[in-house]
Design a protein around this motif. Structure first.
Motif, mmCIF file in Angstrom:
data_model
loop_
_atom_site.group_PDB
_atom_site.id
_atom_site.type_symbol
_atom_site.label_atom_id
_atom_site.label_comp_id
_atom_site.label_asym_id
_atom_site.label_seq_id
_atom_site.Cartn_x
_atom_site.Cartn_y
_atom_site.Cartn_z
ATOM 1 N N PHE A 167 34.845 -19.549 5.256
ATOM 2 C CA PHE A 167 35.533 -19.378 3.981
ATOM 3 C C PHE A 167 34.542 -18.960 2.905
ATOM 4 C CE2 PHE A 167 37.830 -22.614 6.362
ATOM 5 C CZ PHE A 167 39.147 -22.159 6.293
ATOM 6 N N LEU A 168 35.020 -18.166 1.963
ATOM 7 C CA LEU A 168 34.284 -17.922 0.726
ATOM 8 C C LEU A 168 34.934 -18.802 -0.324
ATOM 9 C CD1 LEU A 168 32.199 -16.390 -1.004
ATOM 10 C CD2 LEU A 168 33.993 -14.697 -1.486
ATOM 11 N N GLY A 190 24.537 -9.504 2.323
ATOM 12 C CA GLY A 190 24.083 -9.020 1.029
ATOM 13 C C GLY A 190 25.089 -8.185 0.286
ATOM 14 N N GLU A 191 26.150 -7.731 0.969
ATOM 15 C CA GLU A 191 27.164 -6.930 0.296
ATOM 16 C C GLU A 191 28.063 -7.811 -0.570
ATOM 17 O OE1 GLU A 191 29.383 -4.233 2.712
ATOM 18 O OE2 GLU A 191 27.645 -3.589 3.863
ATOM 19 N N VAL A 204 28.286 -12.645 -9.109
ATOM 20 C CA VAL A 204 28.546 -11.821 -7.938
ATOM 21 C C VAL A 204 28.364 -12.672 -6.690
ATOM 22 C CG1 VAL A 204 27.888 -9.753 -6.655
ATOM 23 C CG2 VAL A 204 27.762 -9.766 -9.165
ATOM 24 N N LEU A 205 29.409 -12.773 -5.880
ATOM 25 C CA LEU A 205 29.361 -13.549 -4.644
ATOM 26 C C LEU A 205 29.137 -12.584 -3.488
ATOM 27 C CD1 LEU A 205 32.386 -15.935 -5.335
ATOM 28 C CD2 LEU A 205 30.001 -16.144 -6.076
ATOM 29 N N ARG A 206 28.032 -12.765 -2.764
ATOM 30 C CA ARG A 206 27.639 -11.851 -1.701
ATOM 31 C C ARG A 206 27.729 -12.522 -0.334
ATOM 32 N NH1 ARG A 206 25.248 -7.612 -4.427
ATOM 33 N NH2 ARG A 206 24.422 -8.114 -6.517
ATOM 34 N N ALA A 207 27.850 -11.699 0.683
ATOM 35 C CA ALA A 207 27.915 -12.204 2.058
ATOM 36 C C ALA A 207 26.548 -12.735 2.468
ATOM 37 C CB ALA A 207 28.364 -11.097 2.998
ATOM 38 N N GLU A 208 26.540 -13.926 3.065
ATOM 39 C CA GLU A 208 25.284 -14.517 3.520
ATOM 40 C C GLU A 208 24.905 -14.049 4.915
ATOM 41 O OE1 GLU A 208 25.655 -18.720 3.217
ATOM 42 O OE2 GLU A 208 25.715 -18.727 1.016
ATOM 43 N N GLU A 232 39.064 -15.742 3.697
ATOM 44 C CA GLU A 232 38.696 -16.298 4.979
ATOM 45 C C GLU A 232 38.080 -15.194 5.843
ATOM 46 O OE1 GLU A 232 42.003 -18.179 6.863
ATOM 47 O OE2 GLU A 232 42.644 -19.229 5.037
ATOM 48 N N PHE A 233 37.175 -15.603 6.735
ATOM 49 C CA PHE A 233 36.518 -14.652 7.620
ATOM 50 C C PHE A 233 37.045 -14.814 9.038
ATOM 51 C CE2 PHE A 233 33.086 -15.897 4.492
ATOM 52 C CZ PHE A 233 33.376 -14.857 3.630
ATOM 53 N N ALA A 234 37.089 -13.703 9.760
ATOM 54 C CA ALA A 234 37.599 -13.731 11.122
ATOM 55 C C ALA A 234 36.576 -14.371 12.060
ATOM 56 C CB ALA A 234 37.917 -12.320 11.573
#
Length: 234
Positions: A167-168, A190-191, A204-208, A232-234
């Protein structure tokens, strides 16, 4: 650390010297006794202050001797405190009696005093029902309680930490400014995933890590509470 003592510092010090991350020093048996004695002395001051309040019964069967249990992390250590007018003797886990003397008062950020003949200076931070003690590279949460409370506490089930890796979550109360991805999109570490505005600042919330977006829960303009699910992430 030798390099720190020599002053050879840089912004990459931790990354260079601790590639797996910095972790506080784990106290050994002797150091746990010192930490427990400091925690017990702090609790002794608190109890004595409470005992001077009018209309309040002094805790314990005797004002000069107390039996406590000190929890340091997952360890439960017995503490027997004997007090006279000037000094306290504290026995930790049936070890040798440690003479403890300090002029520490509630609110002081640093505990300074003598424990078993050694001069100790430790940082004290408040915790709910306890304190955090930072000393010689060690940092432990200490909780002093009566023996029957410790027995009951050991029976309490351990609450498992929730798995939020898929989850984010919104890190603070704020307004969703934008969502930077779409359902099914593959995202590299980082995106940008989303932008949340809080206190007139855009965060800015980035992908870890590399991931795939499974579901988007929030939309631009939504007002979110802390830890609310954004996607949510798959």
């Amino acid at each position: 650390h030798p390099r720190w003592r020599e002053g050879r510092l840089s912004t990459g010090f931790i990354a260079e010297e601790y590639p797996d991350g910095f972790h506080p020093v784990v106290p050994d048996a002797g150091e746990r006794q010192v930490l427990a004695a400091v925690a017990a002395s702090v609790e002794l001051v608190r109890c004595e202050r409470l005992g001077r309040l009018s209309g309040r019964l002094r805790p314990g069967s005797s004002p000069d001797c107390r039996e406590w249990v000190v929890r340091l992390g997952e360890d439960y250590l017995t503490a027997t405190v004997t007090r006279d007018e000037a000094h306290a003797a504290i026995v930790i886990d049936s070890g040798e009696a440690l003479a403890v003397a300090s002029d520490w008062l509630p609110g002081d950020p640093v505990w300074r005093g003598q424990v078993g003949g050694n001069t100790i200076a430790a940082q004290i931070r408040p915790r709910i029902n306890g304190i955090n003690i930072a000393w010689r590279g060690m940092s432990v949460d200490a909780f002093v309680m009566e023996p029957h409370v410790a027995r009951l506490e050991r029976l309490m089930p351990k609450k498992a930490a929730a798995d939020t890796s898929k989850f984010l979550l919104c890190p603070m109360p704020g307004l969703v400014v934008s969502i930077g991805v779409a359902v099914g999109q593959e995202v590299k570490a980082g995106e940008t995933l989303a932008v949340v505005e809080a206190m007139k600042m855009e965060n800015v919330l980035r992908a870890e890590r590399d991931l795939t977006v499974g579901k988007i829960v929030a939309a631009p303009g939504d007002s979110l509470a802390v830890d609310a699910v954004i996607m949510e992430f798959a």
